[in-house]
Design an enzyme around this catalytic site. Structure first.
Site, PDB file in Angstrom:
ATOM      1  N   VAL A 110       0.879  -1.170   0.000  1.00  0.00           N
ATOM      2  CA  VAL A 110       0.000   0.000   0.000  1.00  0.00           C
ATOM      3  C   VAL A 110       0.915   1.218   0.000  1.00  0.00           C
ATOM      4  O   VAL A 110       1.692   1.408   0.930  1.00  0.00           O
ATOM      5  CB  VAL A 110      -0.881   0.014   1.278  1.00  0.00           C
ATOM      6  CG1 VAL A 110      -1.696   1.310   1.348  1.00  0.00           C
ATOM      7  CG2 VAL A 110      -1.809  -1.200   1.317  1.00  0.00           C
ATOM      8  N   VAL A 122      -2.969  -2.807   4.982  1.00  0.00           N
ATOM      9  CA  VAL A 122      -1.544  -3.136   4.945  1.00  0.00           C
ATOM     10  C   VAL A 122      -1.268  -4.476   5.636  1.00  0.00           C
ATOM     11  O   VAL A 122      -0.358  -5.197   5.248  1.00  0.00           O
ATOM     12  CB  VAL A 122      -0.669  -2.021   5.555  1.00  0.00           C
ATOM     13  CG1 VAL A 122       0.716  -2.064   4.929  1.00  0.00           C
ATOM     14  CG2 VAL A 122      -1.293  -0.665   5.360  1.00  0.00           C
ATOM     15  N   LEU A 175      -6.445 -13.952  13.310  1.00  0.00           N
ATOM     16  CA  LEU A 175      -7.701 -13.889  12.560  1.00  0.00           C
ATOM     17  C   LEU A 175      -7.523 -12.941  11.386  1.00  0.00           C
ATOM     18  O   LEU A 175      -6.846 -11.922  11.499  1.00  0.00           O
ATOM     19  CB  LEU A 175      -8.832 -13.400  13.465  1.00  0.00           C
ATOM     20  CG  LEU A 175      -9.362 -14.440  14.447  1.00  0.00           C
ATOM     21  CD1 LEU A 175     -10.275 -13.783  15.473  1.00  0.00           C
ATOM     22  CD2 LEU A 175     -10.090 -15.574  13.726  1.00  0.00           C
ATOM     23  N   LEU A 214     -18.011 -16.819  17.481  1.00  0.00           N
ATOM     24  CA  LEU A 214     -16.575 -17.012  17.697  1.00  0.00           C
ATOM     25  C   LEU A 214     -16.457 -18.408  18.306  1.00  0.00           C
ATOM     26  O   LEU A 214     -16.265 -18.574  19.519  1.00  0.00           O
ATOM     27  CB  LEU A 214     -16.028 -15.958  18.680  1.00  0.00           C
ATOM     28  CG  LEU A 214     -15.680 -14.563  18.145  1.00  0.00           C
ATOM     29  CD1 LEU A 214     -16.881 -13.890  17.505  1.00  0.00           C
ATOM     30  CD2 LEU A 214     -15.171 -13.679  19.283  1.00  0.00           C
ATOM     31  N   ILE A 262     -13.778 -19.757  20.729  1.00  0.00           N
ATOM     32  CA  ILE A 262     -13.751 -19.065  22.020  1.00  0.00           C
ATOM     33  C   ILE A 262     -15.007 -19.420  22.821  1.00  0.00           C
ATOM     34  O   ILE A 262     -14.957 -19.567  24.046  1.00  0.00           O
ATOM     35  CB  ILE A 262     -13.599 -17.544  21.811  1.00  0.00           C
ATOM     36  CG1 ILE A 262     -12.428 -17.260  20.873  1.00  0.00           C
ATOM     37  CG2 ILE A 262     -13.414 -16.825  23.136  1.00  0.00           C
ATOM     38  CD1 ILE A 262     -11.099 -17.887  21.271  1.00  0.00           C
TER      39      ILE A 262
END
Ligand SMILES: Cc1ncc(C[n+]2csc(CCOP(=O)(O)OP(=O)(O)O)c2C)c(N)n1
Ligand SMILES: [Mg+2]
Length: 599
Positions: free
Chosen positions: A25, A51, A421, A476, A479
């Protein structure tokens, strides 16, 4: 001597060191690099949308082929900090990537200039070298050293931070007089190999644990050759998965707390000697060391001297590149075979095969909403041995590790240690750039998918087609499962009523609409019988449109996936396979109906 801007020399060096692609970027402080890139024309550039995405693309690129080094580029300040996760993930998995950042002019570094942050200091713990280059004339040497370090010893990432004026400074540089530095890779001695083989011979139930170092050394063939010579079963780590094909008779399954098979753990527990090659005794592989080590001896071969003894003291430690060690292992084992010295391992290998044939988990469920286990069964049917899977973390990745099959090194591309993630999607794009002919299949849970979802537009813009299997439990999930220990289900729900998309019910995000909005194709399935046709359709869409294709499977919201805190204490939440049709895509399950359960 040709005179040029330092940054022009840097681009020539990139080219000379084999770089053909960069992910990044732009921003004001790195524009001199972009100008040099444009002028050179030899390096293509993929414009990321975030980025961090660029850093994971670079990782995916490196992880796809031996010798590749992914390059990610960003401006000063937040671009560097965004790429830290990629640097960490690369360092953790011994993956070389080169991160290039722009920086404020040297004289302004201490003046709290706009976007001037000491990125070299911040990046230090997650790189082999992180350097703000302060002199234009040092630029060639900094790049030369970067490539040398990335390739030598335990591979890993480097960050080069280039102040604006350093990039633009004029230097004398002749690329014809430039030579990449020799790569340093220690090799095991004959005596070391003899001693390791003596221990292997003395053992009754030896195993080889094959780690990612074998992939990095491009030595999977040597591993298989060695295992076959000595007849010793192999337990790959998650990073070493694919070094021995899943359907090889000596592939004994993976051991560990999550991405493992019941037979892999049982075989590890039955062993009396483990020869670890290019592995790091990761805690999700070993679980508690008391259980893992009890009753067995260990040999550890690793390229990095300080890795020996880091987790526990082995009975024998050997500092060596995995490939060079395997080369010697093969040589000496061949001599011993000729001398009739190698013990017959057939009975032990057969015992391991029997476990592989019988200790299976069930995948075949017809439930609606779909149970996740079924998705992997359908994926196996849809994709052959050449598919390159990409995944990160979550119940999706864990179940993928338990049920999918991998037959080649670099065909399970996973952020093993860091598990960030959002990694899956950009990493898959990097894989596509590195191997445009491959069938690339990414596997994500809904949250992983949403983390860097905007990168789908990169796939659409640059025509990087792949299939993204999105298993949506609107949770999730990993978790949620971990919170059972606290008796809570708190801040892990992704569900809400989507006012624009009643068809997704309370599953919240309409991934199909988002994917289409970003220029990709997307299919949603809700029944097990629809999964395989959707995957087949996705292949066609991918070929026709040359863009990423998302296949979303709406799962039941709550499924607990097998895992535990000790390798002898993995908890099974579903009924186990007791008949062949319960696990139709398991390897070696053919005679399941007559099987004797060993557990
Ligand atoms: C950046 C980051 N934050 C948090 C985590 C912890 N974490 C691991 S898995 C997970 C949930 C994943 O959900 P999803 O992608 O939907 O997968 P599922 O477990 O539901 O299959 C979280 C929050 C992480 N790995 N990385
Ligand atoms: Mg989920």
């Amino acid at each position: 001597m040709p005179r040029m801007k330092a940054i022009q020399a840097a681009v020539q060096i990139l080219q000379r060191e084999g770089v053909r692609h960069a992910f990044g970027v732009p921003g004001a402080a790195i524009n001199p690099f972009y100008a040099a890139l444009r002028e050179s024309g030899a390096i293509t550039h993929v414009l990321a949308r975030h980025v961090e995405g660029a850093s994971h693309m670079a990782e995916g690129y490196t992880r796809t082929a031996a010798g590749n080094i992914g390059v990610c580029v960003g401006t000063s300040g937040p671009a560097g900090t965004d790429m830290l996760t990629g640097l960490y993930s690369a360092a953790a998995d011994s993956i070389p990537i080169l991160c290039i950042t722009g920086q404020a002019p040297v004289a302004r570094l201490h003046k709290e200039d706009f976007q001037a942050v000491d990125i070299a200091a911040i990046a230090k713990p997650v790189t082999k070298l992180a350097m703000t280059v302060l002199e234009s004339a040092q630029v060639p040497g900094a790049f030369q050293q970067a490539f040398h370090l990335m390739r030598s010893g335990r591979p890993g990432p480097v960050l080069l931070d280039l102040p604006f004026d350093v990039q633009l400074g004029e230097i004398d540089f002749d690329i014809d007089a430039y030579e990449p530095l020799p790569v340093h890779r220690p090799a095991a001695t004959r005596i070391q190999i003899e001693k390791a083989l003596d221990m292997l011979e003395a053992a009754e139930r030896p195993l080889i644990v094959a780690g990612g170092g074998i992939v990095n050394a491009d030595a999977a063939d040597l591993l298989v050759e060695f295992a076959e010579l000595v007849g010793v079963p192999v337990v790959p780590t998650l990073m070493g998965w694919g070094t021995i094909p899943d359907d090889h008779r000596l592939m004994a399954g993976m051991a560990g707390l999550q991405t493992s098979q019941r037979y892999g753990n049982a075989t590890l527990l039955a062993s009396d000697l483990v020869l670890g090659i290019g592995n790091r005794w990761a805690n999700r592989h070993t679980g508690g060391l008391e259980v893992y080590r009890r009753g067995r001896r260990f040999v550890h071969v690793d390229i990095e001297p300080t890795q020996i003894g880091r987790v526990f003291p082995p009975d024998l430690g050997i500092v060596s590149d995995a490939g060079q060690a395997l080369q010697r292992f093969v040589e000496v084992a061949r001599e011993r075979q000729a001398a009739g010295r190698l013990p017959d391992r057939d009975a032990w290998a057969e015992e391991c095969t029997e476990r592989k044939r019988t200790m299976l988990r069930r995948t075949h469920f017809d439930d609606v909403p779909v149970k996740p286990q079924r998705v992997y069964e359908e994926m196996i049917k849809a994709f052959g041995k050449e598919v390159r899977y990409v995944s990160t973390i979550g119940l999706s990745q864990i179940a993928g590790g338990q049920f999918l099959h991998v037959y080649r090194p670099r065909h399970w591309i996973n952020a093993g240690q860091a598990g960030p993630l959002g990694w899956t999607l950009p990493a898959a794009l990097g894989v596509c750039v590195a191997d445009p002919e491959a069938t690339v299949v990414a596997l994500s849970g809904d949250y992983d998918f949403q983390f860097l979802i905007e990168e789908l537009a990169v796939g659409a813009q640059f025509n990087l087609p792949y299939i993204h299997v999105l298993v949506n439990n609107s949770y999730l999930g990993l978790i949620r499962q971990a919170q059972r220990a606290f008796d809570i289900d708190y801040c892990v729900q992704l569900s809400f009523d989507n006012v624009n998309s009643p068809e997704v019910g309370n599953y919240g995000v309409d991934h199909v609409k988002v994917a289409e909005g970003l220029g990709c194709k997307a299919l949603r399935v809700k029944e097990p019988g629809e999964i395989l046709p959707a995957l087949e359709q996705a292949k066609k869409l991918m070929a026709e449109h040359r863009v990423p294709v998302v296949v979303e499977v709406i799962l039941e919201r709550v499924t607990n996936i097998s895992m535990g805190t000790e390798i002898d204490g993995v908890v099974e939440f579903e009924e186990l396979a007791t008949r062949g049709e319960h696990a139709p895509t398991a390897l070696g399950a053919l005679n399941l109906d007559q099987m004797q359960f060993l557990d």
